[in-house]
Write an enzyme that holds these catalytic residues in place. Structure first.
Site, PDB file in Angstrom:
ATOM      1  N   LYS A  80       4.400 -21.069  48.042  1.00 52.44           N
ATOM      2  CA  LYS A  80       3.769 -19.755  48.200  1.00 52.44           C
ATOM      3  C   LYS A  80       3.046 -19.715  49.538  1.00 52.44           C
ATOM      4  O   LYS A  80       2.477 -20.722  49.981  1.00 52.44           O
ATOM      5  CB  LYS A  80       2.759 -19.538  47.073  1.00 52.44           C
ATOM      6  N   GLY A 180      -3.317  -2.336  36.988  1.00 57.57           N
ATOM      7  CA  GLY A 180      -2.631  -2.437  38.278  1.00 57.57           C
ATOM      8  C   GLY A 180      -1.394  -1.565  38.305  1.00 57.57           C
ATOM      9  O   GLY A 180      -0.442  -1.797  37.560  1.00 57.57           O
TER      10      GLY A 180
HETATM   11  P1  NAD Z   1       1.020  -4.575  44.459  1.00 54.63           P
HETATM   12  O1  NAD Z   1       0.161  -5.029  45.570  1.00 54.63           O
HETATM   13  O2  NAD Z   1       2.111  -3.628  44.747  1.00 54.63           O
HETATM   14  O3  NAD Z   1       0.108  -3.918  43.310  1.00 54.63           O
HETATM   15  C1  NAD Z   1      -1.086  -4.431  42.848  1.00 54.63           C
HETATM   16  C2  NAD Z   1      -1.876  -3.256  42.283  1.00 54.63           C
HETATM   17  O4  NAD Z   1      -3.052  -3.754  41.637  1.00 54.63           O
HETATM   18  C3  NAD Z   1      -2.361  -2.274  43.365  1.00 54.63           C
HETATM   19  O5  NAD Z   1      -2.100  -0.945  42.948  1.00 54.63           O
HETATM   20  C4  NAD Z   1      -3.860  -2.553  43.456  1.00 54.63           C
HETATM   21  O6  NAD Z   1      -4.608  -1.403  43.850  1.00 54.63           O
HETATM   22  C5  NAD Z   1      -4.162  -2.966  42.029  1.00 54.63           C
HETATM   23  N1  NAD Z   1      -5.363  -3.777  41.845  1.00 54.63           N
HETATM   24  C6  NAD Z   1      -5.868  -4.751  42.635  1.00 54.63           C
HETATM   25  N2  NAD Z   1      -6.989  -5.258  42.096  1.00 54.63           N
HETATM   26  C7  NAD Z   1      -7.180  -4.595  40.931  1.00 54.63           C
HETATM   27  C8  NAD Z   1      -8.157  -4.685  39.902  1.00 54.63           C
HETATM   28  N3  NAD Z   1      -9.179  -5.535  39.960  1.00 54.63           N
HETATM   29  N4  NAD Z   1      -8.038  -3.857  38.834  1.00 54.63           N
HETATM   30  C9  NAD Z   1      -7.022  -2.966  38.753  1.00 54.63           C
HETATM   31  N5  NAD Z   1      -6.073  -2.847  39.700  1.00 54.63           N
HETATM   32  C10 NAD Z   1      -6.162  -3.648  40.767  1.00 54.63           C
HETATM   33  O7  NAD Z   1       1.580  -5.907  43.747  1.00 54.63           O
HETATM   34  P2  NAD Z   1       2.856  -6.047  42.815  1.00 54.63           P
HETATM   35  O8  NAD Z   1       4.006  -6.433  43.642  1.00 54.63           O
HETATM   36  O9  NAD Z   1       2.951  -4.861  41.917  1.00 54.63           O
HETATM   37  O10 NAD Z   1       2.453  -7.344  41.971  1.00 54.63           O
HETATM   38  C11 NAD Z   1       1.518  -7.261  40.912  1.00 54.63           C
HETATM   39  C12 NAD Z   1       1.316  -8.654  40.297  1.00 54.63           C
HETATM   40  O11 NAD Z   1       2.567  -9.152  39.806  1.00 54.63           O
HETATM   41  C13 NAD Z   1       0.809  -9.711  41.292  1.00 54.63           C
HETATM   42  O12 NAD Z   1      -0.022 -10.625  40.623  1.00 54.63           O
HETATM   43  C14 NAD Z   1       2.089 -10.420  41.718  1.00 54.63           C
HETATM   44  O13 NAD Z   1       1.852 -11.733  42.168  1.00 54.63           O
HETATM   45  C15 NAD Z   1       2.866 -10.405  40.419  1.00 54.63           C
HETATM   46  N6  NAD Z   1       4.305 -10.507  40.608  1.00 54.63           N
HETATM   47  C16 NAD Z   1       4.958  -9.572  41.342  1.00 54.63           C
HETATM   48  C17 NAD Z   1       6.339  -9.675  41.487  1.00 54.63           C
HETATM   49  C18 NAD Z   1       7.113  -8.648  42.262  1.00 54.63           C
HETATM   50  O14 NAD Z   1       8.339  -8.604  42.150  1.00 54.63           O
HETATM   51  N7  NAD Z   1       6.453  -7.782  43.036  1.00 54.63           N
HETATM   52  C19 NAD Z   1       7.031 -10.733  40.899  1.00 54.63           C
HETATM   53  C20 NAD Z   1       6.332 -11.652  40.127  1.00 54.63           C
HETATM   54  C21 NAD Z   1       4.964 -11.532  39.993  1.00 54.63           C
END
Ligand code: NAD
Length: 348
Positions: A80, A180
């Site tokens: 990562k 989120g």
């Molecule tokens: P992203 O950055 O697009 O979205 C994250 C969202 O969470 C944003 O809208 C942000 O405003 C919100 N947020 C941040 N802190 C917050 C809080 N304290 N309370 C409520 N909302 C909050 O990220 P993503 O790509 O949607 O990923 C979300 C999670 O899933 C992350 O932990 C990421 O590591 C995990 N993940 C994502 C993927 C992927 O394909 N994108 C794959 C596996 C895991």
């Protein structure tokens, strides 16, 4: 700060600190394991409170990727990258290219992709400096933004858990609390809404909340209270560490199924949830759709059916984990760790 004595240091093979003064890059790339293949995992861009927080994130996230990739049967190791934004600093193409050069210096031992704060445009910048990148939008084998596939995997996992644990054949009429509304959370809400589930949502971004009210007639919760909602399923889809000693006793959902990596602040909390009669599906199993999508690009597979087969295998795996957990009265998280651990131990 000692790294070898750090509580989250799990014999990581390599931890690299990357600096580029001209672009302002300060990054950490952690390679937990290359036993199964090149350490693969996204790049997170975040304004961390401290370097210690960034290091903790890189160590925990890269370890999680080793387990995720192993459990998903992928020939990829776990790694990562995290980019630390300083107060007032914003993301620039130069910053992403400097990160790309740091990845290139690792000679293919690490393959990067999108994570929180990083999108396909950023990966295109990274690609100008290194070919060790996936999740690209353009190109013959480009797999694009992994989020829709991640969301699909989370959604299908909820359906499997609802069938086996809640004894419900569909999610229609179920109440889901989503924390989120980013790339994954929003797409998940679309799928849940289309399936007839009702939604309560929380996000630090007010615009996302307004959109969710209009699009899904979603209820809004404070970010500090979303885990306390009296609902069927809690779906953490923001950052990690939401399940703590303080929040676990406050959870009222029967199931926890979400995309966020490292939802458990401490591994022992899997047992605490089990004792409260809450089924927590391991995050690194549930959210593997994105890395499966990326793996197709790395392996050079164009067929969509390859990913569909992987996603369907994911549901078979969840069924086995839940059945195993019920028979042995153990947390599904422990069983999933054992599955991944066995595959890692067998790898040369
Ligand atoms: P992203 O950055 O697009 O979205 C994250 C969202 O969470 C944003 O809208 C942000 O405003 C919100 N947020 C941040 N802190 C917050 C809080 N304290 N309370 C409520 N909302 C909050 O990220 P993503 O790509 O949607 O990923 C979300 C999670 O899933 C992350 O932990 C990421 O590591 C995990 N993940 C994502 C993927 C992927 O394909 N994108 C794959 C596996 C895991």
């Amino acid at each position: 700060m000692s790294i070898f004595e750090h509580q989250d240091f799990d014999n990581h093979e390599t931890v690299v600190f990357a600096r580029d003064q001209a672009s302002g890059l300060r990054a950490i790339i952690a390679l937990h394991s290359t036993r199964l293949g090149p350490a693969t995992g996204g790049c997170r861009l975040w304004a961390y409170d401290s370097e210690a927080d960034a290091l903790k994130d890189a160590l925990r996230l890269s370890r999680g990727m080793s387990f995720k990739n192993a459990a998903a049967g992928l020939n990829l190791g776990g790694g990562k990258g995290v980019i630390m934004l300083e107060p007032g600093q914003s993301k620039t193409p130069e910053l992403m290219r400097a990160f790309g050069r740091a990845v290139e210096r690792l000679n293919g031992a690490y393959i990067t992709a999108e994570d929180v704060g990083v999108d396909t445009d950023d990966m295109a910048e990274v690609r100008t400096e290194t070919r060790h990148v996936t999740g690209l939008a353009d190109g013959a084998l480009a797999s694009g933004d992994p989020s829709p596939v991640t969301a699909r995997g989370v959604f299908e996992s909820m359906k499997t858990a609802a069938r086996l644990v809640l004894k419900r054949e569909s999610l229609a009429g179920r109440h889901v609390a989503v924390q989120g509304l980013g790339h994954v959370g929003w797409r998940l809400c679309e799928l849940l809404n289309a399936d007839g589930a009702s939604l309560t949502v929380a996000d630090i971004n007010g615009e996302h909340l307004e959109k969710a009210q209009v699009a899904f007639d979603a209820g809004i919760a404070d970010t500090k209270d979303i885990h306390k909602i009296d609902c069927d399923i809690f779906a953490p889809c923001a950052l990690g560490g939401i399940l703590t000693r303080q929040t676990v006793p406050e959870v009222r959902a029967r199931l926890i199924v979400g995309a966020a990596n490292n939802q458990l602040a401490e591994e022992s909390l899997a047992g605490a949830l089990q004792e409260r009669g809450i089924t927590y599906l391991p995050d690194f199993i549930v959210n593997a759709g994105g890395i499966m999508n990326a793996a197709a690009e790395i392996e050079g597979v164009v067929a969509k059916s390859w990913i569909e087969e992987k996603l369907s295998g994911l549901q078979d795996q969840i069924e086995r984990i839940l059945e195993h957990a019920a028979v042995e009265s153990r947390p599904p998280h422990q069983i999933a760790i054992e599955i991944a651990g066995k595959r890692l131990a067998m790898a040369r």
